[in-house]
Design a protein around this motif. Structure first.
Motif, PDB file in Angstrom:
ATOM      1  N   VAL A 200      63.759  83.137 -24.503  1.00 56.83           N
ATOM      2  CA  VAL A 200      62.835  82.297 -23.959  1.00 56.83           C
ATOM      3  C   VAL A 200      61.457  82.696 -23.918  1.00 56.83           C
ATOM      4  CG1 VAL A 200      64.313  82.945 -21.742  1.00 56.83           C
ATOM      5  CG2 VAL A 200      62.447  84.810 -22.453  1.00 56.83           C
ATOM      6  N   LEU A 201      60.930  82.942 -24.505  1.00 58.59           N
ATOM      7  CA  LEU A 201      59.746  83.146 -25.607  1.00 58.59           C
ATOM      8  C   LEU A 201      59.189  81.696 -26.328  1.00 58.59           C
ATOM      9  CD1 LEU A 201      58.511  86.650 -25.444  1.00 58.59           C
ATOM     10  CD2 LEU A 201      58.213  85.557 -23.689  1.00 58.59           C
ATOM     11  N   PRO A 202      57.960  81.445 -26.108  1.00 60.95           N
ATOM     12  CA  PRO A 202      57.450  80.223 -27.013  1.00 60.95           C
ATOM     13  C   PRO A 202      57.378  80.822 -28.091  1.00 60.95           C
ATOM     14  CG  PRO A 202      55.804  80.543 -25.316  1.00 60.95           C
ATOM     15  CD  PRO A 202      56.871  81.455 -25.103  1.00 60.95           C
ATOM     16  N   THR A 203      57.222  80.089 -29.510  1.00 62.96           N
ATOM     17  CA  THR A 203      57.551  80.510 -30.654  1.00 62.96           C
ATOM     18  C   THR A 203      55.943  80.946 -31.087  1.00 62.96           C
ATOM     19  OG1 THR A 203      58.931  78.862 -31.774  1.00 62.96           O
ATOM     20  CG2 THR A 203      57.401  79.672 -33.479  1.00 62.96           C
ATOM     21  N   ASN A 204      55.186  80.337 -30.674  1.00 65.76           N
ATOM     22  CA  ASN A 204      53.297  81.016 -30.786  1.00 65.76           C
ATOM     23  C   ASN A 204      52.705  81.296 -29.725  1.00 65.76           C
ATOM     24  OD1 ASN A 204      53.530  80.183 -33.933  1.00 65.76           O
ATOM     25  ND2 ASN A 204      53.350  78.753 -33.472  1.00 65.76           N
ATOM     26  N   PRO A 205      51.884  82.968 -29.288  1.00 67.96           N
ATOM     27  CA  PRO A 205      51.535  82.435 -28.243  1.00 67.96           C
ATOM     28  C   PRO A 205      49.867  81.760 -28.316  1.00 67.96           C
ATOM     29  CG  PRO A 205      50.927  84.351 -29.326  1.00 67.96           C
ATOM     30  CD  PRO A 205      52.274  83.499 -30.174  1.00 67.96           C
ATOM     31  N   PRO A 211      53.327  88.937 -25.435  1.00 66.07           N
ATOM     32  CA  PRO A 211      54.243  88.581 -26.666  1.00 66.07           C
ATOM     33  C   PRO A 211      54.815  87.314 -27.002  1.00 66.07           C
ATOM     34  CG  PRO A 211      54.824  89.765 -24.822  1.00 66.07           C
ATOM     35  CD  PRO A 211      53.374  89.093 -24.398  1.00 66.07           C
ATOM     36  N   SER A 212      55.837  86.635 -28.434  1.00 58.49           N
ATOM     37  CA  SER A 212      55.823  85.614 -28.899  1.00 58.49           C
ATOM     38  C   SER A 212      57.185  86.256 -28.844  1.00 58.49           C
ATOM     39  CB  SER A 212      55.357  84.443 -29.779  1.00 58.49           C
ATOM     40  OG  SER A 212      54.910  85.105 -30.540  1.00 58.49           O
ATOM     41  N   LYS A 213      57.817  84.650 -29.475  1.00 57.75           N
ATOM     42  CA  LYS A 213      59.368  84.448 -30.193  1.00 57.75           C
ATOM     43  C   LYS A 213      59.474  85.230 -31.523  1.00 57.75           C
ATOM     44  CE  LYS A 213      62.214  80.921 -30.269  1.00 57.75           C
ATOM     45  NZ  LYS A 213      62.832  81.770 -28.346  1.00 57.75           N
TER      46      LYS A 213
END
Length: 469
Positions: A200-205, A211-213
């Motif tokens: 569910v996290l985006p690739t870049n924060p 945290p990111s993917k």
């Protein structure tokens, strides 16, 4: 915003004093957020979530300290000595707090507050709701990862179901009385949380401390490395580096001209949030662990090749507190003492996994990619690729020591490598006229549960101690 700020501070400043639960927390006011935006503010607390542990720095064979210079330290003198000598307890009194234990459990508590309430929070921004839930899962996982590696034995598939781990709260209930979960149970929760967060996290924060993917994939790579699951660690290191693989070129930086070295390199990023190698940024929670009177061991010095700027940037002839008494001391640079996920370590994880999986050429190629960015102009000599897997692994472990020095990683490498006879190591310290020997199976590689916690919950089982008082 003021309301949210007060709410954030209320939860973030929970002190581990006086409650009868295993974590020793007394909340200063039970204020529960109501909206998705509120929970976003909680997870935005950089002062809380940027901080990683600090107790592991002196638990290493990479440093030397001298008793005639210990009094130059201006803080934590007794605690520093206790840590350096692998004594039974760093904190001697039941009234003393352990900042690592408390700081990491604060992160877990706030993450649990979010996870308990985010699904029913007011608000229509469903994308934000999902992202905040993913961040809470990821932050909880990283806090548990540090706790289980500090206060429990290193993961061993043969004993992990019986080895004592750490208390594992999954709800924000400060009155719960929990016992220690097993190492396997803690790792299972870490893995489950991270895999769910990855979805569910985006690739870049937006900011590297969130945290990111890619950051979650990096921590999965590190977790699987520690578990000895090298194919899985390789898979996730690959995933993370395929998204972002930036490395600083050290030969493009130098110290401020005509100024002491302790002023730091010119144009070097001064804030952890500006660290471009950080995939998921964290820094030590301690205050300048190597400010003065700590030296690099001769063994570590011998591992640096001619022209390696990692050594050049790591030592100083004089600190801001005056001349050194025993040669060049350690220089703590702005972006050192990093305890999150960084591209350089991911290259090393991928290289180690390839070496262990009989792909020596790929391992050496990753080492050369990293090293090419770390040497003086014209000084870089690439490793030859015609190595055996064992030879490649030896080079990887050498590079881990020189690249990750100052990040506190050596303790965890000692714990995991001591399980392999060819890498097991005995450490000898001489201090105040006494010799201390730390064998590969020394019980004090595992930190003691804080006396304060044991005092509040006598049923909490303490880690065995080596009798080094």
């Amino acid at each position: 915003m003021k309301k949210i700020f007060i709410l954030t501070i209320t939860l973030a400043t929970l002190l581990f004093t006086g409650c009868e639960d295993y974590m020793d927390i007394t909340p200063k006011g039970k204020v529960i957020p109501q909206t998705v935006a509120h929970f976003n503010e909680l997870m935005s607390n950089r002062n809380m979530f940027l901080l990683g542990p600090a107790n592991m720095f002196q638990l290493s064979d990479d440093i030397v300290m001298y008793d005639d210079e210990l009094n130059r330290l201006f803080t934590r003198v007794i605690e520093t000595e206790n840590t350096y000598l692998f004594k039974d307890h760093i904190y001697l009194s039941v009234d003393m707090s352990d900042p690592d234990w408390e700081g990491l459990y604060k992160q877990i508590y706030v993450s649990n507050v979010v996870l308990d309430n985010i699904d029913n929070a007011e608000g229509n921004d469903e994308d934000l709701r999902i992202r905040i839930k993913g961040e809470a899962l990821a932050q909880r996982a990283q806090a548990f990862f540090w706790l289980v590696n500090l206060y429990a034995k290193h993961y061993d598939s043969n004993t992990s179901t019986t080895d004592l781990g750490v208390p594992m709260p999954v709800k924000a209930d400060v009155n719960a009385v929990l016992t220690r979960a097993t190492v396997q149970e803690v790792y299972t929760l870490i893995e489950t949380d991270l895999l769910e967060a990855e979805k569910v996290l985006p690739t870049n924060p937006e900011y590297n401390y969130r945290p990111s993917k890619q950051g979650v994939q990096g921590l999965l790579a590190k977790m699987y490395l520690f578990m000895g699951k090298f194919a899985k660690a390789l898979e996730y290191a690959d995933k993370s580096l395929s998204e972002y693989s930036f490395l600083y070129d050290y030969k493009t930086y130098d110290f401020h001209p005509f100024m002491p070295k302790f002023m730091g390199p010119d144009q070097w990023p001064r804030m952890a949030k500006d660290d471009l190698e950080a995939v998921w940024g964290r820094v030590s929670g301690g205050f300048m662990p190597y400010t003065v009177a700590v030296y690099m061991s001769d063994e570590l010095k011998s591992l640096y090749d001619e022209g390696d700027r990692r050594y050049y940037f790591s030592v100083q002839d004089m600190s801001m507190f005056g001349p050194n008494m025993h040669g060049p001391s350690i220089l703590p640079l702005a972006l050192r003492h990093r305890s999150g996920i960084h591209t350089a370590e991911l290259y090393l994880i991928r290289a180690e996994c390839n070496a262990r999986l009989e792909n020596a050429t790929a391992a050496i190629n990753d080492l050369n990619t990293l090293r090419e960015k770390r040497f003086n102009e014209g000084a870089f000599v690439p490793y030859e690729t015609d190595k055996t897997s064992d030879e490649a692994l030896d080079l990887v472990l050498k590079e881990r020591r020189v690249e990750l020095f100052l990040d506190g990683q050596r303790l965890f490498d000692l714990k995991r490598l001591n399980k392999e006879p060819q890498f097991a190591k005995t450490i000898t310290r001489t201090f105040k006229g006494q010799t201390y020997t730390i064998e590969p199976d020394d019980e004090n590689y595992v930190l003691a549960i804080p006396k304060k916690v044991i005092n509040l919950n006598p049923k909490m089982e303490q880690n065995p101690r080596a009798g080094r008082n």
